[in-house]
Enzyme design. Sequence first.
Site, short mmCIF file in Angstrom:
data_model
loop_
_atom_site.label_atom_id
_atom_site.label_comp_id
_atom_site.label_asym_id
_atom_site.label_seq_id
_atom_site.Cartn_x
_atom_site.Cartn_y
_atom_site.Cartn_z
N TYR A 1 65.41 77.54 -34.65
CA TYR A 1 64.13 76.83 -34.77
C TYR A 1 63.71 76.34 -33.40
O TYR A 1 64.53 75.80 -32.67
CB TYR A 1 64.25 75.64 -35.73
CG TYR A 1 63.37 75.82 -36.94
CD1 TYR A 1 61.99 75.81 -36.81
CD2 TYR A 1 63.92 76.04 -38.20
CE1 TYR A 1 61.17 76.02 -37.91
CE2 TYR A 1 63.10 76.24 -39.30
CZ TYR A 1 61.72 76.23 -39.15
OH TYR A 1 60.92 76.44 -40.23
N GLU B 1 60.20 74.66 -32.72
CA GLU B 1 58.84 74.12 -32.74
C GLU B 1 58.50 73.52 -31.38
O GLU B 1 59.31 72.81 -30.78
CB GLU B 1 58.72 73.03 -33.81
CG GLU B 1 58.60 73.61 -35.21
CD GLU B 1 58.38 72.54 -36.26
OE1 GLU B 1 58.45 71.34 -35.93
OE2 GLU B 1 58.14 72.92 -37.42
N ASP C 1 38.54 90.32 -29.95
CA ASP C 1 39.70 90.64 -30.78
C ASP C 1 40.05 92.09 -30.51
O ASP C 1 39.39 93.00 -31.01
CB ASP C 1 39.36 90.40 -32.25
CG ASP C 1 40.53 90.72 -33.18
OD1 ASP C 1 41.52 91.32 -32.71
OD2 ASP C 1 40.45 90.36 -34.36
N THR D 1 46.81 91.66 -31.97
CA THR D 1 48.11 91.87 -32.60
C THR D 1 48.99 92.55 -31.57
O THR D 1 48.50 93.07 -30.56
CB THR D 1 48.00 92.78 -33.84
OG1 THR D 1 47.37 94.00 -33.44
CG2 THR D 1 47.20 92.13 -34.96
N LYS E 1 50.03 97.27 -32.94
CA LYS E 1 49.20 98.47 -33.10
C LYS E 1 49.37 99.34 -31.86
O LYS E 1 50.49 99.77 -31.60
CB LYS E 1 47.77 98.04 -33.41
CG LYS E 1 47.72 97.23 -34.73
CD LYS E 1 46.35 96.74 -35.14
CE LYS E 1 46.43 95.89 -36.40
NZ LYS E 1 45.14 95.28 -36.77
N ARG F 1 55.61 93.33 -35.31
CA ARG F 1 54.46 92.68 -35.96
C ARG F 1 54.34 91.26 -35.45
O ARG F 1 55.26 90.45 -35.62
CB ARG F 1 54.65 92.63 -37.47
CG ARG F 1 54.91 93.96 -38.12
CD ARG F 1 54.62 93.91 -39.60
NE ARG F 1 53.21 94.05 -39.81
CZ ARG F 1 52.57 95.23 -39.77
NH1 ARG F 1 53.22 96.34 -39.55
NH2 ARG F 1 51.27 95.27 -39.95
C1 LIG Z 1 44.81 94.22 -37.55
C2 LIG Z 1 43.73 93.30 -37.15
C3 LIG Z 1 43.83 91.90 -37.32
C4 LIG Z 1 44.84 91.23 -38.18
O1 LIG Z 1 46.12 91.45 -38.00
P1 LIG Z 1 47.22 91.07 -39.10
O2 LIG Z 1 48.42 91.08 -38.26
O3 LIG Z 1 47.15 92.14 -40.14
O4 LIG Z 1 46.88 89.72 -39.65
C5 LIG Z 1 42.85 91.10 -36.78
N1 LIG Z 1 41.81 91.64 -36.13
C6 LIG Z 1 41.65 92.96 -35.99
C7 LIG Z 1 40.46 93.48 -35.26
C8 LIG Z 1 42.60 93.83 -36.51
O5 LIG Z 1 42.42 95.15 -36.38
#
Ligand SMILES: *Cc1c(COP(=O)(O)O)cnc(C)c1O
Length: 427
Positions: free
Chosen positions: A57, A59, A203, A229, A232, A238
Amino acid sequence: MTTTNARAALHAADPELAGLIDAEERRQRETLKLIPSENYVSAAVLEASGTVLTNKYSEGYPGRRYYEGQQVIDQIETLAVERAKALFGADHANVQPYSGSPANLAVYLATASPGDTVMGMSLPMGGHLTHGWKVSATGTWFRAVQYDVRRDTGRIDLDEVRELALAERPKLIFCGGTAIPRTIDFAGFAAIAHEVGAVLVADIAHIAGLVVGGAHPTPVGHADIVTTTTHKTLRGPRGAMILTTEEYAKPVDKAVFPGLQGGPHNHTTAGIAVALGEAAQPAFKDYAHQVVANAATLADELLARGFDLVSGGTDNHLILIDLTSKGVAGKPAAKALDRAGVETNYNTVPFDPRKPFDPSGLRIGTPALTSRGMGDAEMREVGRWMDEVVTAAAGDDEDALEAVIARVRGEVTELTGRFATPGLTRP
Ligand SMILES: *Cc1c(COP(=O)(O)O)cnc(C)c1O
């Protein structure tokens, strides 16, 4: 790589679950993963993510924790933060968000109050749920206004975005999305945000790997805050990160912890650090450019076979197919393709006349196949298989469809057998 010993221990302790993991591993090896948000992490990332760091942990932030015993964890998180800052050229990085959606929520918490006007791309046009879509908390706790793509081009029109922003005066503008096949004009969005006094959030969840590999322009220097994220195109575990200018460093850190989360997932932080280290290598630039080249080849093959692509093609890793002209909906097409070993996801297309659970489109991408080392020739084959299966799925001859699926499944298995899958325990 999960060592043979570790897997053997899991088999001894829980054969049922271990068997399922083996089955998933086999499935991942033997199918063509065309889902644009997925990838294969390296053996090194996988190993870092599955370690004793899950026992701890922590925090707080390095040097300011609420638990003792942080001698090592602080170094790991600092390594991840420093690598993120260097790789993206950002002033500040927070690597603690559990995933992309919580990262975006933290941005709202840091910069807006419930009821404030916020602006993002609508979900059916390619935006994300967390950009203010009505079923998301971000669409109910805030007054969300949404921009679309143009019906005639399938692309964002910045004049329309500017008009909406001037009329609505949002506090926050999100750019980026989850089904956008074209380059995002971060400078153009920044000009609009500046004009209306909004915070600009880019994003880049889908395209982060392309950005660091130099295959897509960077939002750093244009956006006040960048969320992404890590799992990807960036090819990490993740998780998620938030990059900010100096101005937003403190509010964002406070929003992530204690605003929204408790202890960070340290095993994930370690996996992120390893992935960022890999992304800083010259080979990752080649990877990012090959992802884009493969998508261009696949799009070219699909267009030649009469597929209708939203916006007419792709600039990045992603292709959005409108199947209307093929006479079949997205869901039956995706299900037939999956049975043939070609993994896609059905998706809405802009101005889709069908329902979200039974939409007109297929969303595909090349990050995972490129991680397996596939190139031009393989993309042409994938395009051919997609055409054969989709065409058969559009007809009403069940036996003919079964025959096509069986044949393509065999050819896919032959192809996947020739390409290693990063991170998997067996070659
Ligand atoms: C995949 C994605 C997210 C969210 O990701 P999670 O890990 O599934 O919560 C947010 N914004 C965009 C543009 C995404 O493609």
